[in-house]
Design an enzyme around this catalytic site. Structure first.
Site, mmCIF file in Angstrom:
data_model
loop_
_atom_site.group_PDB
_atom_site.id
_atom_site.type_symbol
_atom_site.label_atom_id
_atom_site.label_comp_id
_atom_site.label_asym_id
_atom_site.label_seq_id
_atom_site.Cartn_x
_atom_site.Cartn_y
_atom_site.Cartn_z
ATOM 1 N N ASP A 229 0.926 -1.425 0.279
ATOM 2 C CA ASP A 229 0.151 0.313 -0.006
ATOM 3 C C ASP A 229 0.524 1.613 0.107
ATOM 4 O O ASP A 229 1.836 1.327 0.168
ATOM 5 C CB ASP A 229 -1.128 -0.102 1.094
ATOM 6 C CG ASP A 229 -2.476 0.668 0.832
ATOM 7 O OD1 ASP A 229 -2.506 2.062 0.407
ATOM 8 O OD2 ASP A 229 -3.687 0.441 1.125
ATOM 9 N N GLY A 255 4.411 1.221 -0.822
ATOM 10 C CA GLY A 255 4.839 2.265 -2.873
ATOM 11 C C GLY A 255 4.037 2.221 -3.762
ATOM 12 O O GLY A 255 2.358 2.860 -3.263
ATOM 13 N N ASP A 256 3.393 2.990 -4.900
ATOM 14 C CA ASP A 256 2.201 3.653 -5.448
ATOM 15 C C ASP A 256 1.625 2.580 -6.631
ATOM 16 O O ASP A 256 2.945 1.908 -7.941
ATOM 17 C CB ASP A 256 2.928 4.847 -6.167
ATOM 18 C CG ASP A 256 2.201 5.957 -6.757
ATOM 19 O OD1 ASP A 256 0.708 5.195 -7.173
ATOM 20 O OD2 ASP A 256 1.800 6.614 -7.171
ATOM 21 N N PHE A 257 1.158 1.824 -6.891
ATOM 22 C CA PHE A 257 0.656 1.588 -7.808
ATOM 23 C C PHE A 257 1.106 1.222 -9.130
ATOM 24 O O PHE A 257 0.404 1.257 -10.151
ATOM 25 C CB PHE A 257 -0.333 0.619 -7.340
ATOM 26 C CG PHE A 257 -1.433 1.258 -6.862
ATOM 27 C CD1 PHE A 257 -2.255 1.947 -7.689
ATOM 28 C CD2 PHE A 257 -2.269 -0.053 -5.615
ATOM 29 C CE1 PHE A 257 -4.099 2.278 -7.108
ATOM 30 C CE2 PHE A 257 -3.518 -0.127 -5.033
ATOM 31 C CZ PHE A 257 -3.838 1.635 -6.012
ATOM 32 N N HIS A 275 -12.403 -0.560 -8.555
ATOM 33 C CA HIS A 275 -13.730 0.908 -8.305
ATOM 34 C C HIS A 275 -13.286 1.542 -8.386
ATOM 35 O O HIS A 275 -13.987 2.463 -8.409
ATOM 36 C CB HIS A 275 -14.534 -0.161 -7.474
ATOM 37 C CG HIS A 275 -14.586 -0.188 -5.832
ATOM 38 N ND1 HIS A 275 -16.040 0.244 -5.125
ATOM 39 C CD2 HIS A 275 -13.733 0.186 -5.396
ATOM 40 C CE1 HIS A 275 -15.394 0.267 -4.505
ATOM 41 N NE2 HIS A 275 -14.310 0.511 -4.312
HETATM 42 C C1 LIG Z 1 -10.929 1.107 -0.886
HETATM 43 S S1 LIG Z 1 -9.196 0.823 -0.446
HETATM 44 C C2 LIG Z 1 -9.175 -1.576 -0.084
HETATM 45 C C3 LIG Z 1 -8.806 -1.725 0.464
HETATM 46 C C4 LIG Z 1 -9.017 -2.660 0.943
HETATM 47 N N1 LIG Z 1 -7.879 -3.401 0.114
HETATM 48 C C5 LIG Z 1 -10.388 -3.896 1.486
HETATM 49 O O1 LIG Z 1 -10.874 -4.491 0.488
HETATM 50 O O2 LIG Z 1 -10.836 -3.305 2.528
HETATM 51 C C6 LIG Z 1 -8.252 1.286 -1.718
HETATM 52 C C7 LIG Z 1 -6.587 0.728 -0.471
HETATM 53 O O3 LIG Z 1 -5.573 1.278 -1.741
HETATM 54 C C8 LIG Z 1 -4.888 1.795 -1.512
HETATM 55 N N2 LIG Z 1 -4.102 2.993 -2.377
HETATM 56 C C9 LIG Z 1 -4.420 4.290 -2.807
HETATM 57 N N3 LIG Z 1 -3.564 4.941 -3.928
HETATM 58 C C10 LIG Z 1 -2.649 3.294 -3.843
HETATM 59 C C11 LIG Z 1 -1.585 3.782 -4.798
HETATM 60 N N4 LIG Z 1 -1.603 4.301 -5.458
HETATM 61 N N5 LIG Z 1 -0.800 3.373 -4.529
HETATM 62 C C12 LIG Z 1 -0.807 1.424 -3.901
HETATM 63 N N6 LIG Z 1 -1.921 1.948 -2.839
HETATM 64 C C13 LIG Z 1 -2.626 2.767 -3.223
HETATM 65 C C14 LIG Z 1 -4.956 2.923 -0.451
HETATM 66 O O4 LIG Z 1 -4.331 3.243 0.042
HETATM 67 C C15 LIG Z 1 -6.550 2.169 0.509
HETATM 68 O O5 LIG Z 1 -5.444 1.108 1.597
#
Ligand SMILES: C[S@@+](CC[C@H](N)C(=O)[O-])C[C@H]1O[C@@H](n2cnc3c(N)ncnc32)[C@H](O)[C@@H]1O
Length: 366
Positions: A229, A255-257, A275
């Site tokens: 994350d 990281g940043d995905f 989503h």
């Molecule tokens: C809607 S939450 C889902 C959390 C978990 N997977 C769940 O289903 O309960 C979205 C997650 O994506 C992460 N996220 C958002 N942008 C991101 C990025 N650029 N790189 C990595 N993670 C990211 C957020 O920090 C968050 O934890």
């Protein structure tokens, strides 16, 4: 049922219309109760959300209490206390053992399990977050429908959603608790439904607190797992993985995905990630998952997948409206949409596994 102004009276399924209404209504028997139930749905919703906000179900953890005792413990006014508690009884969220002021209120089996903060299966985080954020933002749904623009904290700052959301430490924690609440049942269902015995490593992308990794580690002792994350989330994930005593099995990666390659693993999972993004970014994430998997690897997304005909999964469809409120151009999707995008990225087959309630897992095999 009588509606104020008494233009329509419905008694035991019989429609009695006044002369004006008779002219404009078809002769078949109509029942307005569904219209009323949904249209006034914010009443029961906010009654429950306020009960969670006030930690009523946690207060009732140990013992049944009278209305007066609850009023004093929660610092409430006398005017609303009986209406509030008895409405919760009528809605099925509290029990009461007698009539009148001597009656004592207690949790139902469900509120004790899911809405008492001391319960290990507490899922009130999603309701706390909804009460603090979404309840107000949904008041601007009409504006979102007219403009296509988000209506949450970014409405006036224009910042990217996660940057804005996470700029406040308390809100970051609240969002994490919200995710924990909404996802717990799905993660257990996935752990029980999908055959993980063929795989050794899992990377959960956008893993938040590391909850999915922890649930999978509990069900499948052979797996080694990574929760990936944003860097700002890592300390929260490290804390909860350590608290679960799983730091030898689960590593936390940051990281940043959109900028970094995903950690390689036999199974890549994404819980409610796709989503959050528009189509271009969804396709980027699907390609990134494909790159991180070996041949035969599985890519699993957990979402409130909309039925292909877009007629039945009302929760999934409203989740997509919630994505409009939160992000603007982000949207939920059907299994057919997902399968098409995955085939475009090179995946062979896609299957769907029903999870808890309106959620499903869609699995694409490389
Ligand atoms: C809607 S939450 C889902 C959390 C978990 N997977 C769940 O289903 O309960 C979205 C997650 O994506 C992460 N996220 C958002 N942008 C991101 C990025 N650029 N790189 C990595 N993670 C990211 C957020 O920090 C968050 O934890």
């Amino acid at each position: 049922m009588a509606v104020d102004g008494a233009w329509l009276v419905l008694q035991e399924g019989e429609l009695l219309a006044d002369s004006e209404t008779e002219k404009s209504m078809p002769q078949t028997q109509l029942d307005p109760s569904h219209v009323m139930q949904v249209g006034m749905g914010f009443w029961p919703s906010k009654t429950l959300l306020s009960a969670v906000e006030l930690e009523l179900f946690t207060e009732l953890s140990d013992d049944a209490m009278t209305a007066e005792a609850i009023r004093d413990a929660l610092g409430l006014h006398s005017r609303g206390i009986h209406d509030f508690l008895d409405a919760l009884v009528a809605l099925g969220f509290l029990e009461r053992d007698a009539e009148g002021s001597e009656g004592r209120y207690s949790n139902t089996a469900e509120t004790a399990a899911f809405l008492d903060k001391r319960s290990p299966t507490y899922m009130g985080g999603i309701l706390e977050m909804s009460n603090a954020r979404l309840y107000g933002f949904w008041g601007d749904l009409t504006e979102a429908l007219k403009t296509g623009k988000p209506q949450n904290e970014v409405k006036h700052t224009g910042k990217p959603m996660f940057e804005e959301l996470y700029s406040d430490e308390a809100r970051l924690e609240q969002f994490m608790d919200g995710m924990t609440g909404i996802s717990l049942g799905n993660f257990h269902a996935l752990a029980e439904t999908f055959d993980f015995s063929r795989y050794e490593t899992v990377c959960d992308v956008g893993g938040a607190t590391g909850q999915l990794c922890a649930v999978l580690a509990g069900h499948h002792p052979h797996l080694r797992l990574t929760s990936f994350d944003l860097p700002v989330v890592a300390p929260i994930a490290e804390r909860s993985v350590a608290a679960a005593g799983l730091d030898d099995r689960i590593s936390v990666a940051s990281g940043d995905f959109f900028a970094d390659p995903l950690p390689k693993a036999d199974v890549i999972t994404m819980g409610m990630i796709l989503h959050d993004w528009n189509l271009e970014r969804k396709l980027h994430l699907i390609r990134a998952a494909y790159e991180a998997l070996p041949d035969g690897g599985a890519y699993i997304v957990i979402e409130n997948l909309i039925d292909d005909a877009r007629r039945e999964n009302a929760f999934g469809l409203m989740m997509s409206l919630n994505m409009l409120i939160e992000f603007g151009d982000a949207f939920d999707f059907t299994c057919a949409d997902f399968a098409g995008w995955c085939r475009e990225a090179g995946f062979r087959d896609v299957e769907v596994l029903p999870l808890a309630g309106p959620a499903s897992a869609a699995v694409a095999y490389k």
